[in-house]
Design a protein around this motif. Structure first.
Motif, short mmCIF file in Angstrom:
data_model
loop_
_atom_site.label_atom_id
_atom_site.label_comp_id
_atom_site.label_asym_id
_atom_site.label_seq_id
_atom_site.Cartn_x
_atom_site.Cartn_y
_atom_site.Cartn_z
N ALA A 160 -3.74 6.04 1.85
CA ALA A 160 -4.83 5.36 1.14
C ALA A 160 -5.38 4.17 1.93
O ALA A 160 -6.57 3.86 1.82
N THR A 161 -4.55 3.52 2.71
CA THR A 161 -5.01 2.32 3.43
C THR A 161 -4.67 2.35 4.92
O THR A 161 -4.91 1.37 5.62
N PHE A 162 -4.15 3.48 5.41
CA PHE A 162 -3.62 3.51 6.78
C PHE A 162 -4.66 3.15 7.83
O PHE A 162 -4.43 2.29 8.69
N GLU A 163 -5.83 3.79 7.79
CA GLU A 163 -6.84 3.54 8.82
C GLU A 163 -7.41 2.13 8.72
O GLU A 163 -7.68 1.49 9.74
N SER A 194 3.69 5.84 -0.65
CA SER A 194 3.39 5.88 -2.07
C SER A 194 2.12 6.63 -2.41
O SER A 194 1.93 7.05 -3.55
N THR A 195 1.22 6.85 -1.42
CA THR A 195 -0.02 7.58 -1.70
C THR A 195 -0.10 8.91 -0.96
O THR A 195 -1.17 9.51 -0.89
N GLY A 196 1.01 9.39 -0.44
CA GLY A 196 1.01 10.69 0.23
C GLY A 196 1.87 10.72 1.47
O GLY A 196 2.25 9.69 2.01
N GLU A 197 2.18 11.93 1.91
CA GLU A 197 3.13 12.14 3.00
C GLU A 197 2.48 12.16 4.39
O GLU A 197 3.17 12.02 5.39
#
Length: 330
Positions: free
Chosen positions: A233-236, A254-257
């Protein structure tokens, strides 16, 4: 004894409070009469990783209490000692990764959501004197994870800038407090204005909206170190705020693998991407010294009696907490 267990189908239907047999301390072991414990996201993940055919297991990784019995061959621990429990099993010395056989209390090994627990003597440490039982009970797993992420893997130095996406979890609040006492500047993000304000009260230097423009909010003030548990969700957005040569440490998803890694910015930035989880007994003792030296107190969101553990699980599932959710064990 009363205990919170998983017994039955995978997921919430197997979560229940029931009577379980108390164990006795064997050679090299210690029995602790528990006073308090704390929830972690791991406790929810365990519900879905177990099978209906698995034997019932007591959940919980965090705990603090009073030594009730000392097994044969144990030295330096006495009945009546006030202690906290290190949830890392079989990881004595700091290393790049856990050794073979490493495990965590609370599945498959019986955990801390019960009136008592038997653990190896090497997993017992003295309770920090400035903490009450509720604070001590929620300390171990999250504080250990935060310490390793910041100092062992993240190699934090005084004066550096730390970015923490998704403030609010127990680990994230520990990272904020530990980074500040280590002399760092800290920026946090959250979609919740309430959580951003609480982080500022806790010592954060800046708090920005996770759904806003991070580049505009942070301007040229890029981070030396990012400690992340949010994931895709916030990686980039987070990676875009990392200085050249900076470190990006992740301990959760917490928002995906899976995340999309933009390779060209990554190698031109000469970034360091590091994974981490839990920590060793050596790191656990260093964490306790840091907590005692700087009188760090865990952020306690809410406390529930053991009989209302299912409501505590629901609060964690809903993501409403700021800090740790505790269980009081009478």
């Amino acid at each position: 004894m009363k205990a919170v267990v998983h017994d039955g189908p995978a997921g919430w239907d197997g979560l229940k409070t029931k009577e379980m047999r108390e164990a006795s301390a064997g050679s090299g072991e210690v029995k602790v009469r528990l006073k308090a414990s704390g929830l972690n996201h791991r406790d929810i993940w365990v519900l879905y990783r177990r099978k209906e055919t698995d034997r019932p297991v007591i959940l919980g990784s965090d705990g603090a209490g009073v030594v009730e019995h000392v097994g044969e061959g144990v030295e330096g621990i006495r009945v009546g000692d006030e202690v906290v429990i290190n949830p890392s099993l079989g990881w004595s010395h700091t290393s790049d990764a856990p050794p073979a056989g490493f495990d965590i209390l609370g599945s498959p090994t019986p955990g801390t959501f019960a009136e008592s627990i038997v653990v190896p003597a090497e997993n017992i440490e003295k309770k920090p004197a400035h903490l009450d039982w509720g604070e001590a009970g929620i300390l171990p797993l999250a504080a250990l994870t935060a310490y390793r992420a910041l100092f062992t893997r993240g190699r934090l130095q005084a004066g550096e800038h730390v970015l923490i996406p998704g403030i609010g979890s127990g680990v994230a609040t520990f990272i904020l407090m530990m980074a500040k006492v280590a002399g760092a500047r800290v920026t946090v993000t959250s979609r919740s204005e309430e959580k951003r304000n609480k982080a500022l009260e806790l010592g954060a230097d800046a708090a920005i909206d996770s759904e806003g423009d991070w580049q505009k909010s942070m301007k040229d003030d890029q981070a030396d170190l990012i400690i992340d548990s949010v994931g895709p969700a916030t990686f980039e957005k987070a990676l875009g705020r990392l200085k050249s040569g900076g470190r990006f440490v992740n301990f959760g998803a917490s928002t995906g693998e899976s995340v999309k890694l933009p390779l060209r910015p990554f190698f031109y930035g000469q970034f360091n991407l590091l994974g981490t989880t839990m920590g060793s007994a050596e790191e656990f003792r260093k964490m306790l010294r840091l907590v005692e030296t700087h009188q760090i107190r865990p952020v306690l969101d809410q406390t529930y009696p053991l009989s209302e553990a299912l409501q505590a699980f629901q609060r964690m599932k809903d993501g409403k907490q700021f800090g740790k959710i505790g269980l009081k064990i009478d």
